[in-house]
Design an enzyme around this catalytic site. Structure first.
Site, PDB file in Angstrom:
ATOM      1  N   CYS A   1       3.431   0.484  -1.782  1.00 34.83           N
ATOM      2  CA  CYS A   1       2.402  -0.038  -0.887  1.00 34.83           C
ATOM      3  C   CYS A   1       2.448  -1.564  -0.843  1.00 34.83           C
ATOM      4  O   CYS A   1       3.070  -2.202  -1.685  1.00 34.83           O
ATOM      5  CB  CYS A   1       1.022   0.436  -1.328  1.00 34.83           C
ATOM      6  SG  CYS A   1       0.734   2.190  -1.008  1.00 34.83           S
TER       7      CYS A   1
ATOM      8  N   HIS B   1      -3.378  -2.786   1.127  1.00 32.13           N
ATOM      9  CA  HIS B   1      -4.632  -2.834   0.371  1.00 32.13           C
ATOM     10  C   HIS B   1      -4.753  -4.153  -0.368  1.00 32.13           C
ATOM     11  O   HIS B   1      -3.816  -4.967  -0.397  1.00 32.13           O
ATOM     12  CB  HIS B   1      -4.730  -1.650  -0.607  1.00 32.13           C
ATOM     13  CG  HIS B   1      -3.659  -1.615  -1.665  1.00 32.13           C
ATOM     14  ND1 HIS B   1      -3.752  -2.334  -2.847  1.00 32.13           N
ATOM     15  CD2 HIS B   1      -2.475  -0.947  -1.732  1.00 32.13           C
ATOM     16  CE1 HIS B   1      -2.681  -2.094  -3.594  1.00 32.13           C
ATOM     17  NE2 HIS B   1      -1.888  -1.273  -2.946  1.00 32.13           N
TER      18      HIS B   1
END
Length: 415
Positions: A315, A296
């Site tokens: 992440c 992301h």
């Protein structure tokens, strides 16, 4: 003497000292055989060249006589004005490497030590800031023999990847904290990334991106909710998150009017709305693993300026998430103008990829830069003592991820 002049003098040290530094620091000049450039070679050819380069560099280091290595050791950031035992070890190490006159050794981080540290960082192609913390300390503590081991391990892993990876793949190298898109066998895009902190390691997975989400929301993960946000709600009546909606038992509430003292975490959900303030930035790239790891953007671009960028909860944050989105959505006939219009809507929009894009996480602590010089990266998760796997685990099998590499969580969004 002026600091910049001293730094210039250090760059011009006599050839014998430079040769010794080159071996000790593993910044080895290009070989006589010229490697094909990234533009002219397929990515598989590039990896072959890298692996051969690393093995050749390791051979040079292995043949060199052993040299003393004073270890600075882990601890607080060292900078100009610091003092103490670790600064004394720092000056000893800089003297061993030829960056500081032995007569200048001591326990005070003064101007001369600052200049020596900057010269070391320049030689290592690191950020030249005079700060000894994270990557700089690890690089100083590394012996030539340890560097050779890193090179051998990475070369072996690169060849395994080269022989098994698909022609189109996103490659995330955790130690270098970089992400590369390889499309039809050619390198299309490379960018700096942010990966999981040591307490929340990004796992070595094989996976695939199935969707691109424009203007994503972010749901606070259970651990962050329990350990950070709920205590903040109890203390101040706010979660401390810009433009967030707080839900209690599934219904939105005004957090300032709720008595949170006896509310359990499982009754609370916090969702940050889309926008530039969102922790995921403007783009999320969904994958299929059971650990809710994905790629992301971010609302903190300043973090990409760090030498060591291990600050996420697992992440991978991308420096150029827009570029990755454009590259992946081009196959879906989403133009840049259409992407701009989607951003303007300020609401989540999911785009399913007609052909999922494979993603491979690798652990290469040695790479080769565009000038054919060896680059060594921190062993961020202390995996250098582990055997190198022939291939990374496949995320389609929930048992395939090494439990020491991941922190399995209930389905939730991590960042």
């Amino acid at each position: 003497m002026h600091a910049s002049q001293t730094l210039t003098d250090r760059r011009r040290r006599p050839a014998p000292i430079l040769a010794a530094l080159t071996l000790a620091l593993s910044v080895i000049a290009g070989s006589a055989a010229t490697r094909a450039t990234a533009e002219a070679a397929s990515y598989r050819d590039t990896l072959t060249g890298w692996a051969d380069r690393l093995d050749a560099a390791a051979t040079v280091l292995e043949a060199a006589p052993e040299r003393p290595v004073t270890r600075i050791g882990s601890g607080p950031l060292l900078k100009k004005g610091s003092s103490g035992e670790r600064v004394e070890r720092l000056t000893q190490r800089l003297a061993e490497l030829g960056f500081l006159d032995r007569a200048r050794q001591g326990d005070v981080f003064d101007d001369r030590v600052d200049t020596a540290v900057r010269a070391f960082q320049f030689a290592q192609r690191m950020k030249v800031d005079g700060l000894v913390g994270g990557g700089t300390r690890v690089a100083l503590d590394r012996s030539p023999q340890e560097a050779a081991v890193q090179m051998r391990r990475s070369a072996l892993s690169m060849r395994a990847f080269r022989d098994t990876a698909p022609d189109t793949v996103i490659l995330v190298n955790l130690p270098s904290q970089t992400t590369t898109l390889v499309r039809d066998g050619e390198e299309a895009l490379t960018m700096r990334s942010i990966v999981g902190r040591p307490s929340r390691e990004t796992p070595l997975l094989q996976d695939q991106i199935t969707h691109v989400i424009v203007n994503p929301t972010w749901t606070v993960p259970p651990t962050v909710l329990k350990e950070d946000k709920l205590p903040l709600l109890r203390a101040k009546g706010t979660p401390g998150i810009a433009n967030a909606v707080v839900y209690l038992d599934g219904a939105p509430v005004e957090p300032a009017v709720v008595d949170w003292r006896n509310v359990s975490p499982r009754r609370v959900r916090i969702v940050q709305q889309p926008g530039d303030h969102n922790a995921l930035g403007r783009y999320r790239f969904n994958m299929t693993n059971p650990y809710n790891i994905y790629l992301h953007g971010t609302n903190e671009p300043r973090l990409f300026e760090r030498e060591v960028r291990t600050v996420s909860s697992g992440c991978v944050r991308l420096e150029d998430a827009r570029g990755m989105a454009e590259a992946l959505l081009a196959a879906e006939h989403v133009s840049t103008m259409r992407l701009d219009r989607m951003l303007d809507r300020q609401e989540p929009q999911w785009i399913k990829l007609s052909q999922p894009v494979p993603v491979r996480f690798v652990y290469w602590t040695a790479t080769v830069d565009d000038r054919d010089a060896v680059r060594l990266h921190p062993d961020i998760y202390d995996l250098n003592e582990d055997p190198v796997p022939a291939a990374a685990p496949d995320s389609t099998d929930p048992t395939s991820a090494d439990p020491t590499l991941a922190d399995p969580m209930p389905p939730a969004q991590r960042v």
